[in-house]
Design an enzyme around this catalytic site. Structure first.
Site, PDB file in Angstrom:
ATOM      1  CB  CYS A 100      -0.983  -0.073   1.158  1.00 57.10           C
ATOM      2  SG  CYS A 100      -2.456   0.902   0.848  1.00 57.10           S
ATOM      3  NE  ARG A 120      -7.192   7.580   3.021  1.00 52.85           N
ATOM      4  CZ  ARG A 120      -7.425   8.669   2.299  1.00 52.85           C
ATOM      5  NH1 ARG A 120      -8.623   8.888   1.799  1.00 52.85           N
ATOM      6  NH2 ARG A 120      -6.497   9.550   2.075  1.00 52.85           N
ATOM      7  CG  HIS A 155      -3.288  -3.070   4.209  1.00 48.78           C
ATOM      8  ND1 HIS A 155      -2.404  -2.421   5.047  1.00 48.78           N
ATOM      9  CD2 HIS A 155      -3.859  -2.112   3.450  1.00 48.78           C
ATOM     10  CE1 HIS A 155      -2.451  -1.124   4.807  1.00 48.78           C
ATOM     11  NE2 HIS A 155      -3.324  -0.902   3.843  1.00 48.78           N
ATOM     12  CD  GLU A 162      -0.401  -5.333   6.300  1.00 48.10           C
ATOM     13  OE1 GLU A 162      -0.191  -5.857   5.193  1.00 48.10           O
ATOM     14  OE2 GLU A 162      -0.887  -4.178   6.418  1.00 48.10           O
TER      15      GLU A 162
HETATM   16  N1  GLN Z   1      -3.644   6.428   0.939  1.00 49.36           N
HETATM   17  C1  GLN Z   1      -2.386   6.117   1.534  1.00 49.36           C
HETATM   18  C2  GLN Z   1      -1.246   6.908   0.883  1.00 49.36           C
HETATM   19  O1  GLN Z   1      -1.420   7.587  -0.036  1.00 49.36           O
HETATM   20  C3  GLN Z   1      -2.076   4.646   1.488  1.00 49.36           C
HETATM   21  C4  GLN Z   1      -3.087   3.889   2.328  1.00 49.36           C
HETATM   22  C5  GLN Z   1      -2.554   2.667   2.982  1.00 49.36           C
HETATM   23  O2  GLN Z   1      -1.356   2.438   3.079  1.00 49.36           O
HETATM   24  N2  GLN Z   1      -3.474   1.902   3.519  1.00 49.36           N
HETATM   25  O3  GLN Z   1      -0.155   6.840   1.343  1.00 49.36           O
END
Ligand code: GLN
Length: 202
Positions: free
Chosen positions: A80, A139, A180, A182
């Site tokens: 992410c 996100r 994610h 994890e």
């Molecule tokens: N939206 C976050 C970013 O731009 C990433 C979100 C996440 O790691 N769950 O860094």
């Protein structure tokens, strides 16, 4: 020898990655300062907020030594926000947001849109076997383009006319996931990363 995996511990879901690797029987170290990079067999850049991580990587003095270690072939697993930090091209980021240019991806932050900002799904990842992989997207960044040197290990089918998007990618020593791994009990991606650290040291 039992490998030691570092988890960047400046911000984000550090603890879950530490527990995941401990559960696989390897050594795990929190990485907060340049010294913590010494002797690692692999490093995880966890999810969190890539803009904050970028700032903290600068203030901790970790950014440059980490960039050097990545160029030297240190295996790295970015999830992410961690994936955003590793990409060559980041859209909708902060102007001063730094990145490691380690995998040839064009990424749009928070690209799955507001309604579907967070969702869970089951992904086909053929190289990890037949069973679908549970994937929690929070996100999440969208991979808008992957360069020719990037191996796409999993794709999220688009809905409502949206294109399919790569969500697990590998290029050399770099493994990334938009979601994610994890946060769910399936450890196949963490194991794949351990195999990459083996290749590097073997
Ligand atoms: N939206 C976050 C970013 O731009 C990433 C979100 C996440 O790691 N769950 O860094």
């Amino acid at each position: 020898m039992i490998p030691t995996i570092g988890v960047l511990a400046l911000q984000g879901d550090v603890r879950e990655h530490v527990l995941a690797f401990e559960g696989l029987g390897v050594g795990v170290r929190d990485v907060r300062r340049p010294d913590d990079l010494e002797g690692l067999d692999g490093l995880v850049l966890p999810g969190g907020e890539s803009t904050t991580l970028s700032l903290l990587l600068g203030s901790s003095g970790l950014f440059d030594p980490l960039a050097t270690a990545l160029r030297g072939g240190l295996p790295v697993f970015g999830t992410c926000a961690g994936m955003i930090l590793l990409a060559t091209d980041v859209r909708d980021g902060r102007e001063d947001q730094r990145r490691f240019d380690a995998i040839d991806l064009t990424i749009r932050r928070n690209g799955y849109g507001r309604q579907v900002a967070s969702f869970e799904t089951q992904l086909a990842v053929p190289s990890l076997g037949e069973a679908l992989l549970p994937a929690v997207f929070i996100r999440a960044p969208v991979v808008e383009a992957a360069g020719p040197g990037v191996e796409v290990l999993a794709t999220l089918p688009g809905t409502d006319g949206a294109p399919d998007r790569p969500v697990v990618c590998r290029q050399g020593n770099v493994l990334v996931a938009s979601f994610h791994p994890e946060l769910t009990p399936d450890r196949r991606l963490h194991r794949l990363f351990l195999d990459m650290t083996d290749e590097e040291s073997g």
